[in-house]
Design a protein around this motif. Structure first.
Motif, short mmCIF file in Angstrom:
data_model
loop_
_atom_site.label_atom_id
_atom_site.label_comp_id
_atom_site.label_asym_id
_atom_site.label_seq_id
_atom_site.Cartn_x
_atom_site.Cartn_y
_atom_site.Cartn_z
N ALA A 193 -0.64 45.43 -6.64
CA ALA A 193 0.62 45.75 -5.95
C ALA A 193 0.65 45.28 -4.50
CB ALA A 193 0.89 47.25 -6.03
N ILE A 195 1.87 41.71 -4.19
CA ILE A 195 3.29 41.55 -4.51
C ILE A 195 4.16 42.00 -3.35
CG2 ILE A 195 5.14 42.34 -6.04
CD1 ILE A 195 3.10 42.49 -8.29
N VAL A 196 3.81 43.13 -2.75
CA VAL A 196 4.59 43.65 -1.62
C VAL A 196 4.51 42.69 -0.43
CG1 VAL A 196 4.81 45.55 0.03
CG2 VAL A 196 4.35 46.04 -2.37
N LYS A 198 4.19 39.55 -0.58
CA LYS A 198 4.95 38.34 -0.92
C LYS A 198 6.46 38.58 -0.84
CE LYS A 198 4.95 34.06 -2.49
NZ LYS A 198 4.34 32.96 -1.74
N LEU A 199 6.92 39.71 -1.38
CA LEU A 199 8.36 39.97 -1.47
C LEU A 199 8.93 40.70 -0.26
CD1 LEU A 199 8.65 41.10 -5.22
CD2 LEU A 199 9.04 38.83 -4.26
N SER A 253 8.75 44.66 1.89
CA SER A 253 8.79 46.05 1.46
C SER A 253 10.16 46.46 0.91
CB SER A 253 8.38 46.98 2.61
OG SER A 253 9.17 46.72 3.75
N SER A 269 10.78 44.90 -2.51
CA SER A 269 9.81 45.50 -3.45
C SER A 269 10.27 46.89 -3.88
CB SER A 269 8.43 45.58 -2.81
OG SER A 269 7.92 44.29 -2.55
N SER A 310 11.28 47.69 -7.73
CA SER A 310 10.36 48.60 -8.43
C SER A 310 11.07 49.82 -9.02
CB SER A 310 9.25 49.06 -7.49
OG SER A 310 9.78 49.83 -6.41
N GLY A 360 5.94 49.09 -12.06
CA GLY A 360 6.76 49.32 -10.88
C GLY A 360 6.25 50.44 -10.00
N ILE A 391 3.80 49.29 -7.28
CA ILE A 391 4.53 48.53 -6.25
C ILE A 391 5.36 49.48 -5.38
CG2 ILE A 391 6.27 46.75 -5.88
CD1 ILE A 391 5.38 45.55 -8.59
N ALA A 406 4.80 49.77 -1.34
CA ALA A 406 5.90 49.45 -0.43
C ALA A 406 6.27 50.65 0.44
CB ALA A 406 7.11 48.98 -1.23
#
Length: 451
Positions: free
Chosen positions: A64, A67-68, A70-71, A73, A76, A80, A109, A112, A116
C-alpha cells in the motif's frame, strides 16, 4: 478554519461514515446470509467472506505505501473507498461469486485507505499540532462504532428474521453512508505544508517488505507473536462469532445491533480506562488486568451459551447452556470483550512504538500481517468448530500472549540496565501521557473495527 484543520475534520467525517457502514455490514453479514439462504448462500459464506477480507488486508499492508506514494493521498483515499461501496451493495442481492470478489477488493482497498489516512494526517499536522489533529480524527472515527449499529437497532425492530425488504433498506442506506464518505474526501484541499515528495523507484517500493522481513525474524518481535496471534483470533470473535451467537440464541434481530453497540462502547472506553490504570499500576499490571477481563468474558460465554451457538444450521441453537441465557448478561459480556480486546491492542501499539521508535512502520506492518492472517484462519474454522473449543483456543492464546509479553518486558528492562539507557530502563516508567500520544498517532485499526 485553516486548511489543515479543515482537512483533518473532513478526513474524520469520511472515516466515520465509511466505517459506520462497514462495521454494521460486517457485524450482520453471517446472520443476514443465514436468513437469506438463496443462490448457495449460507451462514458460512459470511465467515468465508470475512476471511478473504482480512487475509487480503494483511497482505495489502506491504504494498500500500508504494501505491499511495504513486497516486497521492487524496486520489488513493477516493479510489480505496470504491471497493467498500461495491461490497456493501453486493449484499443487496448476494451471490457467492460477487461476495467473494468484492471481499477481496475490499481487503486490497483497506490497506491503501489506512496508509493514505496516515499521510493526510502527517501532511496537515505541522509543528506540534499532530497530537491535537490525531485526537480530532479519532473522535470522529470512534463515532462509527455507534452510528451504524444504532441505525440497525431501529431498522430491525422486533423482527425475528431479516426479510428481503429489510435487507434491501439496510444495505441501500449503509451504501449511501459509504458514498457520502467518498464524496467527503473530494472536499480535501491542498495544504501549505506538503511532505517532501520524491520519486519512488523499484527499490524503494520494495523497501517496506524488506524491512518487514528483517523485523519479523528479530528476537524481540518473536516474543510478541503470541499477542499478535491472540488479537487476530479476538478480532474474529468480537466482529462476527459473538454476533452470530446472539443471533442463534435470541429471537429478536435488534439484539445483534445492541451487542455491536456494547462491543463498540467497550473498545472506545478502553483507551481511557487502561491509560488511567497504566499510570497507577504500570503496563504489566494493565496487561494482567486485560487478560483477566477477557478470560472472565470467555468464561461467561461458556456458561451462558450452548455449545452449538456458533455453528448451528437450525433457526435457534439446540443445546442447553449451563446457566440460562440472558440478554442483559450477553450485553455485559460484549462490553467486557470490547474492553479486553481494546486493552490488548493499546498495549501492543505502545510497546511497538517504544521498541522501534525510529522505524515503527515495518513493525506495525508485521503486526497487521500476523493479525490479519490469524483472523483469516479463525474465520475458516469458526463455522464448524463447537463454541467450547473456540473459547479454549482464545483463552490459551490470551494467556500465552500475555506471558510472552511479560518475558519481553523483563528482557528489555534488564537490557536497558546493562546499557545504562535511562529512557529504556523500565517500560512501565515511561510517561503515560507520552504513551497515549504515541498510541493516538499510530493506531490504525482493522476494518470492524479494527478492523
Amino acid at each position: 478554519m485553516n486548511v489543515n484543520l479543515w482537512n483533518i475534520n473532513i478526513l474524520g467525517v469520511g472515516f466515520m461514515l465509511i466505517f459506520s457502514a462497514f462495521n454494521a455490514a460486517s457485524f450482520m453479514e453471517s446472520i443476514v446470509f443465514k436468513d437469506y439462504a438463496k443462490h448457495g448462500i449460507t451462514i458460512e459464506t459470511g465467515f468465508h467472506s470475512l476471511a478473504v477480507i482480512y487475509g487480503v488486508l494483511g497482505l495489502s499492508n506491504w504494498f500500500a505505501p508504494a501505491i499511495v506514494n504513486k497516486l497521492g493521498s487524496k486520489l488513493s483515499l477516493i479510489l480505496s473507498v470504491i471497493p467498500n461501496i461495491c461490497f456493501i451493495f453486493s449484499m443487496y442481492e448476494p451471490y457467492q461469486w460477487s461476495i467473494y470478489l468484492c471481499s477481496a477488493l475490499l481487503g486490497t482497498g483497506g490497506g491503501i485507505l489506512w496508509t493514505a489516512n496516515g499521510e493526510v494526517i502527517a501532511k496537515n499536522s505541522p509543528g506540534d499540532t499532530k497530537p491535537r489533529n490525531t485526537g480530532i480524527f479519532w473522535s470522529w472515527f470512534n463515532m462509527s462504532a455507534l452510528v451504524g449499529n444504532t441505525f440497525l437497532y431501529f431498522q430491525l425492530g422486533n423482527s425475528e428474521t431479516i426479510s428481503d425488504d429489510t435487507r434491501h433498506t439496510i444495505y441501500l442506506v449503509l451504501g449511501g453512508f459509504s458514498v457520502a464518505g467518498l464524496l467527503s474526501f473530494v472536499l480535501l484541499k491542498p495544504n501549505e505544508t506538503p511532505l517532501d515528495e520524491c520519486e519512488i523507484d523499484e527499490q524503494s517500493a520494495w523497501q517496506p517488505i524488506k524491512d518487514g522481513m528483517r523485523f519479523a525474524v528479530s528476537p524481540n518481535m518473536g516474543l510478541l507473536y503470541g499477542a499478535f496471534i491472540f488479537t487476530g483470533l479476538s478480532l474474529n470473535f468480537w466482529s462476527s462469532v459473538y454476533i452470530v451467537i446472539i443471533g442463534n440464541v435470541f429471537p429478536k434481530r435488534n439484539y445483534l445491533a445492541l451487542a455491536g453497540i456494547c462491543v463498540g462502547i467497550g473498545q472506545v472506553s478502553s483507551g481511557f480506562v487502561w491509560s488511567v490504570l497504566t499510570y497507577k499500576i504500570g503496563r504489566k499490571g494493565v496487561l494482567m488486568c486485560t487478560t483477566l477481563v477477557y478470560c472472565i468474558a470467555l468464561t461467561l460465554v461458556y456458561l451462558a451459551f450452548p455449545s452449538d451457538a456458533a455453528t448451528t444450521a437450525e433457526v435457534r441453537a439446540q443445546g442447553v447452556p449451563i446457566i440460562a441465557s440472558n440478554i442483559y448478561l450477553s450485553l455485559f459480556i460484549a462490553l467486557l470483550i470490547g474492553l479486553g480486546d481494546g486493552g490488548f491492542n493499546v498495549t501492543i501499539y505502545a510497546t511497538l512504538g517504544q521498541l522501534w521508535e525510529e522505524t515503527p512502520a515495518p513493525a506495525f506492518a508485521v503486526f497487521k500481517f500476523v493479525q490479519g492472517m490469524l483472523a483469516t484462519v479463525a474465520f475458516l474454522y469458526c463455522g464448524v468448530l463447537l463454541l467450547p473449543y473456540q473459547l479454549l483456543i482464545l483463552a490459551l492464546t490470551c494467556v500465552i500472549g500475555s506471558f510472552c509479553f511479560l518475558i519481553l518486558d523483563y528482557k528489555c528492562a534488564r537490557q536497558a540496565e546493562y546499557e545504562e539507557l535511562p529512557d529504556r530502563r523500565d517500560l512501565d516508567r515511561r510517561d503515560v501521557s507520552g504513551n497515549n500520544q504515541f498510541y493516538e498517532e499510530l493506531e490504525q485499526p482493522l476494518l470492524q473495527g479494527d478492523g
